[in-house]
Design a protein around this motif. Sequence first.
Motif, mmCIF file in Angstrom:
data_model
loop_
_atom_site.group_PDB
_atom_site.id
_atom_site.type_symbol
_atom_site.label_atom_id
_atom_site.label_comp_id
_atom_site.label_asym_id
_atom_site.label_seq_id
_atom_site.Cartn_x
_atom_site.Cartn_y
_atom_site.Cartn_z
ATOM 1 N N GLY A 77 -14.962 17.685 53.252
ATOM 2 C CA GLY A 77 -15.265 19.055 53.643
ATOM 3 C C GLY A 77 -14.143 19.709 54.428
ATOM 4 O O GLY A 77 -14.005 20.937 54.416
ATOM 5 N N ALA B 145 -12.858 23.321 53.497
ATOM 6 C CA ALA B 145 -12.957 24.348 54.533
ATOM 7 C C ALA B 145 -11.584 24.919 54.891
ATOM 8 O O ALA B 145 -11.416 26.141 55.008
ATOM 9 C CB ALA B 145 -13.626 23.774 55.778
ATOM 10 N N GLY C 254 -15.648 21.645 58.730
ATOM 11 C CA GLY C 254 -15.576 20.730 57.588
ATOM 12 C C GLY C 254 -15.387 19.310 58.055
ATOM 13 O O GLY C 254 -14.615 19.050 58.985
#
Length: 298
Positions: A114, A118, A110
């Motif tokens: 992200g 993640a 990630g």
Amino acid sequence: MPVPSPYAAQLDRIPVAERIVEAGGVRTAYWEYGATDATHTLVAVHGFRGDHHGLEPIVAQLPEVRWIMPDLPGFGATPPIPGMTHDLEAYVAWLDAFVRAVAPGAIVLGHSFGSIVASAAVARGTPTPRLVLVNPIGAPALAGPRGAMTRLAEFYYWLGARLPKRIGTWLLRTRIVVRIMSIAMTKTRDAALRRWIHDQHDRFFSGFSDRETLRQAFVTSVSHDVRESAERIAQPTLLVAAVQDDITPIRAERELVRLFPSAKLVEIDGVGHLIHYEKPREAADAIRGFLEEGPARS
């Protein structure tokens, strides 16, 4: 006319295929790079307002890896999840469904926003042997010295979603704001590289589906950070952080890595929040070493 990518020649040598899969209630667009029989497969989750293009420079440096790169719901070629508020729970459920459907057992990566999605997904049970976080969000955005700027950005996204559609959309997509953001985050003094980075933001930073989904995603991005999930992640974890990152100070990353049961931190100097654009080779070297080593030590 697009500015030529400094990583184009490397990327052109890597096979790529665009695919669609139903995951988490939405037709998810994703791109598969590299050989299907590669030793390692990474599912990579991009940052806020971007799409899969942003991580391609790192892909270019790791041709031996199979990469699976989706566009987050509401960004790029993936539409919003119907009937859902795009909060952390929605993104985590989507990522978990995507990994299980497309690449069960893959390593999860990630970047930026992200990294929040993640790490939360892995902490809640998404199966993966390892986790990689690039420019992880390791401190609360609404607190500390940048809290006032975050509040201003929060108002910007709220206003863009509430104004009449034509005006609000212009406000959120205007290149003036995009360029200010790009200049603020870019650290390199290489003029050609700076031009390319600004062009990338001009081309891909406004590919969101609609104003309200964008606002919800922003609220999610500033309401959470990786610290919430770190202690519950048993898998070996690599943090690739920038010494000059304006989003999460390096001192916060040094504190963050200690929260994981088994993690290591690689610091990259001379770059800020755009490791994937400015220092992809250094990031790739760190990732390659992490993939090749044994279990991480606490």
